[in-house]
Design a protein around this motif. Structure first.
Motif, PDB file in Angstrom:
ATOM      1  N   MET A   1       0.741  -1.173  -0.122  1.00 22.40           N
ATOM      2  CA  MET A   1      -0.017  -0.162  -0.110  1.00 22.40           C
ATOM      3  C   MET A   1       0.945   1.217  -0.056  1.00 22.40           C
ATOM      4  N   ALA A   2       0.816   2.052  -1.007  1.00 18.83           N
ATOM      5  CA  ALA A   2       1.556   3.336  -1.195  1.00 18.83           C
ATOM      6  C   ALA A   2       3.048   2.981  -1.036  1.00 18.83           C
ATOM      7  N   GLY A   3       3.500   1.800  -1.461  1.00 16.99           N
ATOM      8  CA  GLY A   3       5.053   1.309  -1.423  1.00 16.99           C
ATOM      9  C   GLY A   3       5.320   0.800  -0.145  1.00 16.99           C
ATOM     10  N   ARG A   4       4.386   0.359   0.773  1.00 11.24           N
ATOM     11  CA  ARG A   4       4.647  -0.052   2.170  1.00 11.24           C
ATOM     12  C   ARG A   4       3.894  -1.694   2.341  1.00 11.24           C
ATOM     13  N   ASN A   5       4.697  -2.355   2.692  1.00 16.40           N
ATOM     14  CA  ASN A   5       4.028  -3.767   3.287  1.00 16.40           C
ATOM     15  C   ASN A   5       3.405  -3.673   4.598  1.00 16.40           C
ATOM     16  N   ILE A   6       2.219  -3.278   4.677  1.00 24.32           N
ATOM     17  CA  ILE A   6       1.489  -3.103   5.824  1.00 24.32           C
ATOM     18  C   ILE A   6       0.861  -4.326   6.510  1.00 24.32           C
ATOM     19  N   GLY A   7       1.053  -5.425   6.049  1.00 25.35           N
ATOM     20  CA  GLY A   7       0.454  -6.724   6.770  1.00 25.35           C
ATOM     21  C   GLY A   7      -1.048  -6.764   6.743  1.00 25.35           C
ATOM     22  N   GLY A   8      -1.329  -8.024   7.456  1.00 30.87           N
ATOM     23  CA  GLY A   8      -2.756  -8.219   7.601  1.00 30.87           C
ATOM     24  C   GLY A   8      -3.622  -7.484   8.675  1.00 30.87           C
ATOM     25  N   MET A   9      -4.686  -7.965   8.859  1.00 33.23           N
ATOM     26  CA  MET A   9      -5.582  -7.590   9.898  1.00 33.23           C
ATOM     27  C   MET A   9      -5.914  -6.147   9.712  1.00 33.23           C
ATOM     28  N   VAL A  10      -6.388  -5.986   8.365  1.00 39.00           N
ATOM     29  CA  VAL A  10      -6.679  -4.213   8.074  1.00 39.00           C
ATOM     30  C   VAL A  10      -7.697  -4.583   6.845  1.00 39.00           C
ATOM     31  N   VAL A  12      -8.911  -3.023   3.237  1.00 37.74           N
ATOM     32  CA  VAL A  12      -8.425  -2.279   2.398  1.00 37.74           C
ATOM     33  C   VAL A  12      -9.514  -2.228   1.213  1.00 37.74           C
ATOM     34  N   GLY A  13      -9.935  -1.072   0.563  1.00 33.25           N
ATOM     35  CA  GLY A  13     -10.958  -0.975  -0.452  1.00 33.25           C
ATOM     36  C   GLY A  13     -11.869   0.389  -0.065  1.00 33.25           C
ATOM     37  N   THR A  14     -13.005   0.370  -0.861  1.00 32.04           N
ATOM     38  CA  THR A  14     -13.788   1.483  -0.780  1.00 32.04           C
ATOM     39  C   THR A  14     -14.821   1.367   0.616  1.00 32.04           C
ATOM     40  N   PRO A  15     -14.352   2.365   1.375  1.00 28.34           N
ATOM     41  CA  PRO A  15     -15.250   2.110   2.661  1.00 28.34           C
ATOM     42  C   PRO A  15     -16.789   2.264   2.574  1.00 28.34           C
ATOM     43  N   PRO A  16     -17.246   1.344   3.133  1.00 30.79           N
ATOM     44  CA  PRO A  16     -18.729   1.292   3.166  1.00 30.79           C
ATOM     45  C   PRO A  16     -19.684   2.363   4.035  1.00 30.79           C
ATOM     46  N   TYR A  30     -11.417   1.544   6.991  1.00 30.15           N
ATOM     47  CA  TYR A  30     -11.012   1.220   5.639  1.00 30.15           C
ATOM     48  C   TYR A  30      -9.963   1.941   4.954  1.00 30.15           C
ATOM     49  N   ILE A  31      -8.899   1.246   4.565  1.00 25.83           N
ATOM     50  CA  ILE A  31      -7.703   2.120   3.951  1.00 25.83           C
ATOM     51  C   ILE A  31      -8.172   2.250   2.458  1.00 25.83           C
ATOM     52  N   ASP A  32      -8.677   3.393   2.004  1.00 25.23           N
ATOM     53  CA  ASP A  32      -9.105   3.555   0.719  1.00 25.23           C
ATOM     54  C   ASP A  32      -7.978   3.924  -0.158  1.00 25.23           C
ATOM     55  N   PRO A  33      -7.374   2.882  -1.344  1.00 27.12           N
ATOM     56  CA  PRO A  33      -6.552   3.064  -2.288  1.00 27.12           C
ATOM     57  C   PRO A  33      -6.624   4.054  -3.104  1.00 27.12           C
TER      58      PRO A  33
END
Length: 199
Positions: A1-10, A12-16, A30-33
């Motif tokens: 994500m944005a050049g970073r390996n942020i791992g799991g348990m998050v 990612v996508g369009t926030p509902p 939600y981490i909106d790419p």
């Protein structure tokens, strides 16, 4: 994500959307790419973070700082706890909204770890403590919940409200211990100490 390996348990996508009326708030976790992210995060103090942060609402610099915190292992307490809360919101959603049984224990363990990072922060103690309190009830039989005889904050502990409410709902009489527990933990109770006694 944005050049970073942020791992799991998050997430990612369009926030509902959380609702379809009023402010039409989006899920904060939600981490909106599609949103811009600064090259480096330089706001560890969280000066650009609102009290109730949401990934979609914070600045590109704060997004970069948050992603840096995730990528660095999520254990640096020198970051403003608001960044930790962005992560916690996702864990909370996964546990309560998605009700994922497969990783429920991992989520509870992770929330305990996060709580230990900020032991002196009132908001962390309160909100993460409430999460753990409710999560504990999901795996605990009603009869295994014991009364609490120590005031823990400005509200009645959820486990105490649940235990008393469930007994009333079943038509049971409350024992003296449960009444005493409610009295001691109630925010309006002010117990006198020996120093308060009139000589």
């Amino acid at each position: 994500m944005a050049g970073r390996n942020i791992g799991g348990m998050v997430y990612v996508g369009t926030p509902p959307l959380l609702n379809t009326y009023g402010y039409r708030d989006k899920c904060r976790a939600y981490i909106d790419p599609s949103l811009s992210v600064a090259r480096s995060g330089a706001d560890k103090a969280g000066e650009g973070m609102p009290y109730w942060p949401g990934y979609s609402d914070i600045s590109p610099q704060c997004r970069a700082t948050y992603l840096d915190w995730l990528a660095s292992g999520r254990n640096d307490a020198s970051y403003n706890p608001g960044y930790m809360f962005l992560y916690f919101y996702g864990l909370e959603r996964r546990f309560f909204v998605d009700q994922s049984n497969e990783d429920a224990k991992d989520i509870v363990q992770e929330v305990r770890r996060l709580q230990s990072l900020y032991p002196d922060n009132h908001s962390v103690r309160r909100y993460l403590g409430e999460f753990l309190d409710i999560a504990m009830l999901a795996e605990t039989d009603l009869d295994a919940i014991d009364p609490i005889f120590e005031k823990q904050g400005w509200e009645l502990p959820f486990s105490l409200k649940y235990a008393i409410g469930a007994r009333i709902d079943k038509g049971e009489n409350l024992t003296a211990d449960w009444l005493l527990s409610w009295f001691i933990c109630h925010p309006e109770t002010n117990l006198r100490t020996p120093r308060d006694a009139v000589p």
